[in-house]
Design a protein around this motif. Structure first.
Motif, short mmCIF file in Angstrom:
data_model
loop_
_atom_site.label_atom_id
_atom_site.label_comp_id
_atom_site.label_asym_id
_atom_site.label_seq_id
_atom_site.Cartn_x
_atom_site.Cartn_y
_atom_site.Cartn_z
N GLU A 43 -3.84 -3.28 9.91
CA GLU A 43 -3.44 -4.32 10.94
C GLU A 43 -2.63 -5.38 10.34
OE1 GLU A 43 -5.91 -4.58 14.60
OE2 GLU A 43 -5.64 -6.62 13.87
N GLN A 44 -3.20 -5.78 9.30
CA GLN A 44 -2.56 -7.13 8.87
C GLN A 44 -1.72 -6.84 7.83
OE1 GLN A 44 -6.34 -9.30 7.18
NE2 GLN A 44 -4.51 -11.03 6.29
N TYR A 45 -1.66 -5.74 6.95
CA TYR A 45 -0.70 -5.61 5.89
C TYR A 45 0.33 -4.49 6.16
CZ TYR A 45 -4.01 -8.71 3.47
OH TYR A 45 -4.71 -9.86 3.06
N LYS A 46 0.29 -3.69 6.92
CA LYS A 46 1.05 -2.60 7.08
C LYS A 46 2.54 -3.34 7.47
CE LYS A 46 1.89 1.98 8.56
NZ LYS A 46 1.44 3.18 9.10
N GLY A 47 3.56 -2.86 6.54
CA GLY A 47 4.99 -3.58 6.73
C GLY A 47 4.86 -4.85 6.15
N ASN A 48 3.93 -5.48 5.86
CA ASN A 48 3.92 -6.64 5.25
C ASN A 48 3.81 -7.40 3.88
OD1 ASN A 48 4.27 -7.75 8.06
ND2 ASN A 48 2.13 -7.73 8.43
N VAL A 49 3.84 -5.97 2.99
CA VAL A 49 3.60 -6.49 1.57
C VAL A 49 4.93 -6.38 0.81
CG1 VAL A 49 2.72 -5.31 -0.62
CG2 VAL A 49 1.31 -4.94 1.53
N THR A 50 5.52 -7.63 0.70
CA THR A 50 7.03 -7.67 0.62
C THR A 50 7.60 -8.52 -0.61
OG1 THR A 50 6.99 -9.90 2.06
CG2 THR A 50 7.73 -7.70 2.80
N ASP A 51 6.30 -9.41 -1.20
CA ASP A 51 6.61 -10.01 -2.54
C ASP A 51 5.26 -10.03 -3.24
OD1 ASP A 51 5.16 -11.84 -0.87
OD2 ASP A 51 6.69 -12.92 -0.89
N SER A 54 2.00 -11.65 -1.05
CA SER A 54 1.65 -11.00 -0.34
C SER A 54 0.77 -9.83 -1.02
CB SER A 54 2.50 -10.62 0.77
OG SER A 54 3.53 -9.73 0.32
N ALA A 58 -3.17 -9.13 -0.40
CA ALA A 58 -3.59 -7.72 0.14
C ALA A 58 -4.85 -7.01 -0.82
CB ALA A 58 -2.46 -6.92 0.28
N GLU A 113 3.89 0.82 -0.40
CA GLU A 113 4.64 -0.56 -0.28
C GLU A 113 4.64 -1.17 -1.59
OE1 GLU A 113 3.90 -2.95 3.38
OE2 GLU A 113 3.62 -1.24 4.61
#
Ligand SMILES: [Zn+2]
Length: 604
Positions: A43-51, A54, A58, A113
């Protein structure tokens, strides 16, 4: 003698799994925690590991989930291995397997990701965290082999199905195969995997040993086609995965995680097949002469050189040998050895359905566990020293390293374990001048340490390489093919000095390692390193010990080549292996000389 059911074994001979979970409901509660943690993570990290930032945040949560999973997985596996016939254990194992498949599918986005991050972000993250540096380095290394995120998810979801062949192998071997009694000298004897491998295979009575062998292999033959098909399914799964991920050969795929190139792998097999064989044939001849066997067969190779000298050793008595021989490793190590007995880390019991052989499982965050079926021979003391070597390795690396840094390449795994066998032998030799005792100790290292690691497992490796060459050429295997390949390797190694009689070709059925990638060859690789280092410890004492402990603590932060180098051994050349083979030849020279001395003393 005959195998008793698990319910009848003595508590003090079992391991204490309560250190993992005090009760079944605590275990169940852990599964709920894992489900919840996995849900939150996605919920927290999907699609949000961008740099880099993050990714690192994670990774901390990801590692924490692993630390929750590891004891649960260990609990499930250890229960299954103590009794494969227990259906509760089987069901718990299956349920855990599907939870893991579901969880890894749910979290598979994470590695995808990470893999898609720009290289400079990954490198920045690596610089910022020692704990995740190796993990991220491997993400980078593996990047060219990563598939589309949805494909990765599907593969993860099917993971327990893809791993099924190994389970099937164990069920066939340990649940379905029921060995009938065999007859020798007018008497009936019970038989099982553990009885055959632990007792009958080394029985000095040639008639009994060969009768047990015949009965054992006749039972294996009944299951050869199922076992071969199971194995072929495993091989095809590996080959398909290797192709899908774009590896040139299945060898490259399997060696990728070991951080070993093909040259090191091939050299180990080629050199031993060629250069060790003459020494081992001399050893077979010596056994033949000492025991007055007219025709040496495959069933006679494991007979002890001097069986009448073989002392019976109780579990209690094993402490003295273990404590004294390994005390050279220092106080902290000795403290661990003591704890292993006091806290029941080891399962010694001999019971029906128990996994064959011995192993050590070293869950991160908990103490190691050891499985062995204690039959009371000196060989058991060497096996226990070996498994305590694995324990001592992870006891050190798990405390010194983060969860993703603790485990080194498979290539190095058998070095600390075989090191302890060498220390045991050196300790015993140092304390006696009696030729018969010395011969018995040297025979123990040859018959156990070197035979096991440089012969049994190496011949498995040579056979396994032939199997994978076929698979790489797009072919498959069945029982007929596997029998032929195995027989060919045995005949090549033993030449005309040992008759490879009927049944021996089925030896491939005995080894679970074939479900663990290119594992068999690593035994001789590890023992090559440990032979060299044990010689250093003998010559130099404490400084060499301290360097070795440093290597143990390094865990997986260094490659096998670097680890060996830290201990003063350069495995990029063939010198250590050639030196080790020569050392084994020297041991067999000593056995021949001591045998003459013993014979002369007996006459005098
Ligand atoms: Zn081992």
């Amino acid at each position: 003698m005959s195998a008793i059911p698990r319910s009848e074994v003595k508590l003090e001979e079992t391991w204490n799994l309560k250190d993992l979970f005090a009760s079944e409901s605590d275990y169940e509660a852990r599964l709920d925690e894992i489900r919840e943690a996995v849900r939150k993570f996605s919920e927290q990290y999907k699609g949000n590991v961008t740099d880099a930032a993050s990714a690192l945040s994670a990774l901390k949560d990801y590692a924490a989930i692993y630390e929750k999973i590891i004891p649960a997985g260990t609990y499930v596996n250890l229960l299954q291995s103590e009794d494969q016939t227990n259906s509760d254990h089987q069901m718990r194992g299956a349920a855990f397997g599907s939870l893991m498949a579901k969880s890894s599918a749910e979290m598979s986005f994470f590695e995808s990701e990470l893999s898609q991050l720009p290289e400079e972000e990954l490198k920045q993250a690596m610089e910022q965290s020692e704990d995740f540096r190796i993990y991220l380095r491997d993400i980078l290394r593996f990047k060219p082999h990563k598939l589309h995120p949805e494909v990765e998810k599907v593969l993860a979801a099917f993971s327990s199905v893809l791993d099924a062949p190994y389970e099937l192998y164990n069920v066939t071997k340990l649940v379905d195969m029921d060995f009938p009694d065999f007859e020798a000298g007018g008497e009936q004897f019970p038989n099982s995997y553990n009885l055959f491998e632990g007792t009958w295979e080394t029985d000095p009575d040639t008639e009994k040993r060969r009768a047990a062998y015949k009965a054992f292999y006749e039972k294996l033959a009944d299951y050869q086609h199922t076992t071969a098909k199971t194995y072929d399914t495993h091989l095809q799964t590996e080959k398909t995965t290797s192709d899908l991920r774009g590896f040139d050969t299945v060898f490259d795929y399997l060696l990728f995680n070991q951080e070993v190139d093909r040259e090191l792998y091939d050299r180990q097999i080629d050199l031993i097949m060629k250069e060790l064989a003459p020494h081992m044939r001399r050893y077979a001849k010596l056994l033949q002469n000492v025991h007055g066997i007219d025709r040496m067969t495959f069933a006679d190779l494991k007979v002890p050189l001097d069986p009448s000298y073989e002392p019976k050793i109780t579990i209690e008595e094993s402490k003295k040998y273990i404590f004294e021989a390994l005390s050279v490793m220092g106080d902290d190590y000795s403290e661990m050895l003591k704890r292993s007995y006091d806290e029941r880390w080891t399962d010694f019991a001999q019971n029906k359905g128990k996994s064959t052989g011995a192993f050590c499982s070293s869950p991160y965050g908990v103490h190691p566990y050891i499985l062995i079926s204690w039959s009371g021979s000196m060989e058991d003391v060497f096996v226990l020293a070996h498994e305590l070597g694995h324990a001592g390795h992870f006891y050190n690396s798990n405390r010194a390293q983060g969860v993703f840094n603790a485990r080194p390449s498979l290539y190095f795994i058998e070095a600390p374990s075989t090191m302890n066998e060498m220390l045991m032998a050196n300790h015993l030799l140092k304390n006696s001048d009696d030729p018969r005792f010395k011969r018995w100790v040297i025979a123990s290292i040859v018959a156990r340490t070197y035979y096991h690691n440089f012969v049994t497992h190496l011949l498995e490796a040579a056979y396994q390489r032939k199997v994978y060459e076929r698979i790489d050429a797009g072919q498959s295997v069945n029982a007929g093919v596997l029998n032929e390949l195995k027989r060919g390797v045995l005949e090549e190694f033993w030449g005309s000095d040992v008759t490879i009689e009927e049944g021996a070709e089925l030896t491939w059925m005995r080894q679970p390692h074939y479900y663990m990638g290119l594992y068999p060859y690593t035994y001789s690789a590890g023992l090559t390193i440990s032979t060299q280092v044990s010689k250093r410890i003998l010559d130099e004492g404490e400084p060499a010990v301290n360097e070795w402990l440093e290597v143990l603590r390094a865990g997986g932060t260094k490659s096998p080549v670097e680890l060996a180098k830290m201990a003063g051994v350069d495995i990029t050349t063939d010198a250590p292996l050639r030196d080790t083979i020569a050392y084994i030849g020297g041991l067999i020279d000593q056995l021949e000389q001591l045998t003459e001395e013993v014979a002369a003393n007996t006459k005098a």
